[in-house]
Design a protein around this motif. Structure first.
Motif, short mmCIF file in Angstrom:
data_model
loop_
_atom_site.label_atom_id
_atom_site.label_comp_id
_atom_site.label_asym_id
_atom_site.label_seq_id
_atom_site.Cartn_x
_atom_site.Cartn_y
_atom_site.Cartn_z
N HIS A 268 -0.71 -9.87 -2.42
CA HIS A 268 -0.41 -8.73 -3.29
C HIS A 268 -0.24 -9.23 -4.72
CE1 HIS A 268 2.49 -5.13 -4.19
NE2 HIS A 268 1.32 -5.01 -4.78
N GLY A 269 -0.97 -8.62 -5.64
CA GLY A 269 -0.87 -9.00 -7.05
C GLY A 269 -1.74 -10.20 -7.38
N LYS B 107 -9.76 -2.07 5.73
CA LYS B 107 -8.57 -1.46 6.32
C LYS B 107 -7.32 -1.95 5.59
CE LYS B 107 -6.39 0.96 9.48
NZ LYS B 107 -6.53 2.43 9.55
N LYS B 108 -6.45 -1.03 5.20
CA LYS B 108 -5.24 -1.41 4.48
C LYS B 108 -4.27 -2.10 5.43
CE LYS B 108 -5.51 2.18 0.95
NZ LYS B 108 -4.84 3.37 0.35
N HIS C 219 0.80 -1.22 0.00
CA HIS C 219 0.00 0.00 0.00
C HIS C 219 0.84 1.27 0.00
CE1 HIS C 219 -3.62 -2.35 0.51
NE2 HIS C 219 -3.17 -2.88 1.62
N ASN C 220 2.15 1.15 -0.13
CA ASN C 220 3.04 2.31 -0.21
C ASN C 220 3.04 3.11 1.09
OD1 ASN C 220 4.97 3.77 -1.64
ND2 ASN C 220 3.47 5.29 -2.31
N PHE C 221 2.91 2.43 2.24
CA PHE C 221 3.01 3.12 3.52
C PHE C 221 4.44 3.66 3.70
CE2 PHE C 221 -0.59 1.33 6.37
CZ PHE C 221 -1.50 1.58 5.36
N ALA C 222 4.57 4.73 4.48
CA ALA C 222 5.88 5.34 4.70
C ALA C 222 6.71 4.58 5.73
CB ALA C 222 5.71 6.78 5.15
N PHE D 251 9.84 -0.62 12.37
CA PHE D 251 10.18 0.25 11.24
C PHE D 251 9.24 0.09 10.05
CE2 PHE D 251 14.12 -1.04 13.44
CZ PHE D 251 14.43 0.17 14.01
N ARG D 252 8.78 -1.12 9.77
CA ARG D 252 7.96 -1.37 8.59
C ARG D 252 6.52 -1.75 8.94
NH1 ARG D 252 10.91 -1.77 3.91
NH2 ARG D 252 9.23 -2.94 2.91
#
Length: 226
Positions: free
Chosen positions: A179-180, A173-174, A139-142, A154-155
């Protein structure tokens, strides 16, 4: 309404226009498309469309037995009923107008020249499967800070809960997960070149799926100029 083909993604390359600009393109081979069935709004189906077959099927030949296609009998029967000797592995349906229906015949081979250079199309395929991934990749979270007391977080995705009201996690909820490997459509891609001799189409930009994946090309539904 419009045109459609089934193809196999070959890979990406680049071409150059008259001004010397580099254009990334995806090569799609569309060899072997054949019209399997015509549906008319005046018939029992109630709408106008064509069914197109694509993809080779192996013929299993064993000594002492009758040769059999590596495909189920009902699927093979569809092609035999249409008078097509060689069945195809993939079948897709494309909606066309009643007037366009007359330009197709059952058993007709469709090639790359079905589309013209410069037209806009929508491409549908199955995206590359990436397995179970975390929120940063999926989801491209920071992610969290990598300093000031952050410990083994951290992730991660952070808090997902609520207060006493509503006291639950909302649907959708993300979070981490599969994935994919999903059906994806990329709209408004432009055809840059058509190669009738190679039965290949060069499409500007990237399309879903790995090299060798099967994709469906349709006339764009959100572009009025073709």
């Amino acid at each position: 309404m419009g045109k459609g083909l089934i193809g196999r993604k070959v890979g990406m390359t680049q071409i150059f226009d008259d001004a010397g600009n580099r254009i990334p393109v995806t090569v799609v081979k569309v060899e072997g498309n054949v019209v399997v069935q015509k549906k008319s709004a005046k018939g029992k189906d109630g709408y106008s469309a064509i069914k197109v077959g694509f993809g080779d099927v192996k013929l299993l030949e064993k000594e002492g037995t009758e040769p059999k296609w590596r495909l189920s009998k009902p699927r093979v029967g569809v092609f035999l009923k249409a008078g097509i000797d060689k069945p195809r592995r993939f079948v897709r349906e494309f909606r066309v107008s009643e007037g366009e229906l007359d330009s197709y015949e059952v058993g007709q081979e469709l090639g790359a020249d079905t589309f013209n250079v410069g037209v806009w199309i929508d491409v549908t395929g199955t995206s590359k499967g990436r397995g179970f991934t975390g929120v940063m990749k999926r989801h491209n979270f920071a992610g969290a800070k990598a300093s000031h007391g952050v410990h083994e977080f951290f992730r991660h995705g952070g808090s997902i809960g609520m207060s006493a009201t509503p006291g639950r996690v909302f649907k959708g909820k993300k979070m981490a997960g599969q994935h994919g490997n999903a059906r994806v459509t990329v709209q408004n891609l432009r055809i840059m070149q058509v190669l009738p001799d190679e039965n290949a189409i060069l499409i500007k930009g990237a399309i879903p799926g790995p090299n060798g994946g099967v994709v469906t090309l349709r006339s764009a539904v959100k572009k009025t100029v073709v």
